[in-house]
Design a protein around this motif. Structure first.
Motif, mmCIF file in Angstrom:
data_model
loop_
_atom_site.group_PDB
_atom_site.id
_atom_site.type_symbol
_atom_site.label_atom_id
_atom_site.label_comp_id
_atom_site.label_asym_id
_atom_site.label_seq_id
_atom_site.Cartn_x
_atom_site.Cartn_y
_atom_site.Cartn_z
ATOM 1 N N GLY A 272 0.816 -1.215 0.000
ATOM 2 C CA GLY A 272 0.000 0.000 0.000
ATOM 3 C C GLY A 272 0.846 1.259 0.000
ATOM 4 N N GLN A 273 1.935 1.247 0.756
ATOM 5 C CA GLN A 273 2.821 2.404 0.797
ATOM 6 C C GLN A 273 3.488 2.649 -0.556
ATOM 7 N N LEU A 274 3.896 1.574 -1.218
ATOM 8 C CA LEU A 274 4.532 1.734 -2.529
ATOM 9 C C LEU A 274 3.532 2.251 -3.559
ATOM 10 N N ASP A 275 2.278 1.835 -3.435
ATOM 11 C CA ASP A 275 1.248 2.390 -4.312
ATOM 12 C C ASP A 275 1.060 3.879 -4.041
ATOM 13 N N THR A 276 1.098 4.243 -2.764
ATOM 14 C CA THR A 276 0.920 5.644 -2.374
ATOM 15 C C THR A 276 2.066 6.510 -2.890
ATOM 16 N N ALA A 277 3.270 5.916 -2.939
ATOM 17 C CA ALA A 277 4.453 6.684 -3.361
ATOM 18 C C ALA A 277 4.303 7.206 -4.782
ATOM 19 N N ARG A 278 3.536 6.495 -5.618
ATOM 20 C CA ARG A 278 3.245 6.930 -6.987
ATOM 21 C C ARG A 278 4.501 7.305 -7.770
ATOM 22 N N GLY A 279 5.488 6.411 -7.773
ATOM 23 C CA GLY A 279 6.664 6.630 -8.597
ATOM 24 C C GLY A 279 7.801 7.350 -7.911
ATOM 25 N N ALA A 280 7.575 7.884 -6.710
ATOM 26 C CA ALA A 280 8.679 8.513 -5.975
ATOM 27 C C ALA A 280 9.664 7.426 -5.554
ATOM 28 N N PRO A 281 10.953 7.705 -5.551
ATOM 29 C CA PRO A 281 11.919 6.689 -5.133
ATOM 30 C C PRO A 281 11.697 6.317 -3.673
ATOM 31 N N ALA A 282 11.702 5.019 -3.391
ATOM 32 C CA ALA A 282 11.502 4.538 -2.031
ATOM 33 C C ALA A 282 12.810 3.991 -1.488
ATOM 34 N N ALA A 283 13.091 4.303 -0.232
ATOM 35 C CA ALA A 283 14.239 3.742 0.490
ATOM 36 C C ALA A 283 13.689 2.871 1.603
ATOM 37 N N LEU A 284 14.181 1.650 1.696
ATOM 38 C CA LEU A 284 13.668 0.688 2.669
ATOM 39 C C LEU A 284 14.739 0.384 3.708
ATOM 40 N N PHE A 285 14.375 0.568 4.974
ATOM 41 C CA PHE A 285 15.274 0.317 6.097
ATOM 42 C C PHE A 285 14.798 -0.907 6.869
ATOM 43 N N LEU A 286 15.751 -1.787 7.201
ATOM 44 C CA LEU A 286 15.489 -3.024 7.932
ATOM 45 C C LEU A 286 16.525 -3.164 9.037
ATOM 46 N N HIS A 287 16.274 -4.100 9.951
ATOM 47 C CA HIS A 287 17.349 -4.454 10.889
ATOM 48 C C HIS A 287 18.307 -5.436 10.214
ATOM 49 N N LYS A 288 17.807 -6.592 9.812
ATOM 50 C CA LYS A 288 18.659 -7.580 9.146
ATOM 51 C C LYS A 288 18.778 -7.259 7.653
ATOM 52 N N PRO A 289 19.935 -7.471 7.068
ATOM 53 C CA PRO A 289 20.109 -7.223 5.633
ATOM 54 C C PRO A 289 19.465 -8.312 4.785
ATOM 55 N N LEU A 290 19.322 -8.016 3.492
ATOM 56 C CA LEU A 290 18.791 -9.009 2.566
ATOM 57 C C LEU A 290 19.760 -10.169 2.386
ATOM 58 N N PHE A 291 21.049 -9.869 2.329
ATOM 59 C CA PHE A 291 22.087 -10.888 2.170
ATOM 60 C C PHE A 291 23.392 -10.291 2.659
ATOM 61 N N ILE A 292 24.412 -11.138 2.755
ATOM 62 C CA ILE A 292 25.701 -10.667 3.254
ATOM 63 C C ILE A 292 26.632 -10.303 2.107
ATOM 64 N N ASN A 293 26.814 -11.206 1.159
ATOM 65 C CA ASN A 293 27.736 -10.945 0.052
ATOM 66 C C ASN A 293 27.073 -10.921 -1.314
ATOM 67 N N ASP A 294 26.029 -11.735 -1.502
ATOM 68 C CA ASP A 294 25.482 -11.922 -2.839
ATOM 69 C C ASP A 294 24.022 -12.328 -2.736
ATOM 70 N N ALA A 295 23.194 -11.804 -3.621
ATOM 71 C CA ALA A 295 21.763 -12.104 -3.591
ATOM 72 C C ALA A 295 21.457 -13.566 -3.896
ATOM 73 N N ALA A 296 22.417 -14.281 -4.468
ATOM 74 C CA ALA A 296 22.189 -15.692 -4.794
ATOM 75 C C ALA A 296 22.601 -16.625 -3.658
ATOM 76 N N GLU A 297 23.196 -16.089 -2.593
ATOM 77 C CA GLU A 297 23.684 -16.950 -1.519
ATOM 78 C C GLU A 297 22.534 -17.571 -0.737
ATOM 79 N N ALA A 298 22.801 -18.711 -0.125
ATOM 80 C CA ALA A 298 21.823 -19.306 0.780
ATOM 81 C C ALA A 298 21.716 -18.415 2.011
ATOM 82 N N PRO A 299 20.511 -18.063 2.417
ATOM 83 C CA PRO A 299 20.384 -17.149 3.552
ATOM 84 C C PRO A 299 20.837 -17.799 4.847
ATOM 85 N N ASP A 300 21.441 -17.004 5.688
ATOM 86 C CA ASP A 300 21.822 -17.416 7.029
ATOM 87 C C ASP A 300 20.885 -16.698 7.975
#
Length: 200
Positions: free
Chosen positions: A143-171
């Motif tokens: 819903g928030q991304l729809d509301t943004a209507r094309g404005a660039p979005a920055a997403l903040f998390l505690h844990k990262p998506l990956f450590i070295n590579d998006a193809a790695e097995a998640p830890d």
């Protein structure tokens, strides 16, 4: 130009305040930058998952810094526990732990518009839990991304998506579960999210 300062992992506790001065110095340094927003991306506490008194201690330290920029918080694994498969401290995320967080810090996700950017912050500890709050957070994000209507979005998390590579097995101890990572990266490929930032 809008300015955001990210602080992460202060690991505060009323039982041992060895890091309290560090957090106060960080907030004071951030305030000197005159930011529009300060975002603390998790692990605010050492063991808030089992001692919500640490939340109160941390909140008091943040509030004591005065009338500067607003300070928003999202939880980390030390604050509300771990998702299934990553419960390294044997502290799974539960509705009770989330409720304790909300009682002191309010929301565990946030949206703010800063200049041209749509700033979003999520509770990464919900990913993979299967709790109703996880599904609600995904609906909220879409819903928030729809509301943004094309404005660039920055997403903040505690844990990262990956450590070295998006193809790695998640830890699970270090990064978010694979299904959540893939879903977020798909949003990035669509151009809805332009920037990811994390703590941990």
């Amino acid at each position: 130009m809008a300015r955001l300062v990210q602080i992460s992992d202060p690991h505060l506790s009323h039982r041992q305040d060895i890091f309290a001065a560090n957090f106060q110095h960080a907030l004071a340094a951030a305030a000197k930058m005159t930011p529009d927003l300060i975002l603390v991306t998790g692990d605010i506490t050492i063991n808030g998952a089992d001692d919500p008194g640490e939340y109160t201690f941390a909140r008091h330290l943040a509030d004591a810094e005065g009338d500067g920029a607003p300070v928003l918080f999202i939880p980390g694994n030390h604050d509300v526990g771990e998702e299934p498969g990553a419960a390294s401290m044997d502290q799974p995320v539960t509705d009770a732990r989330l409720a304790a967080w909300h009682a002191v810090f309010g929301a565990d996700r946030h949206a703010r518009r800063l200049g041209d950017w749509h700033i979003l912050a999520l509770n990464s500890q919900l990913f993979g839990t299967g709790l109703p709050a996880e599904a609600a957070q995904w609906d909220w994000l879409e819903g928030q991304l729809d509301t943004a209507r094309g404005a660039p979005a920055a997403l903040f998390l505690h844990k990262p998506l990956f450590i070295n590579d998006a193809a790695e097995a998640p830890d699970g101890t270090l990064s978010i579960p694979a299904a959540a990572r893939d879903r977020l990266l798909a949003l990035a490929k669509d151009g809805a999210i332009r920037l990811f930032a994390s703590g941990h």
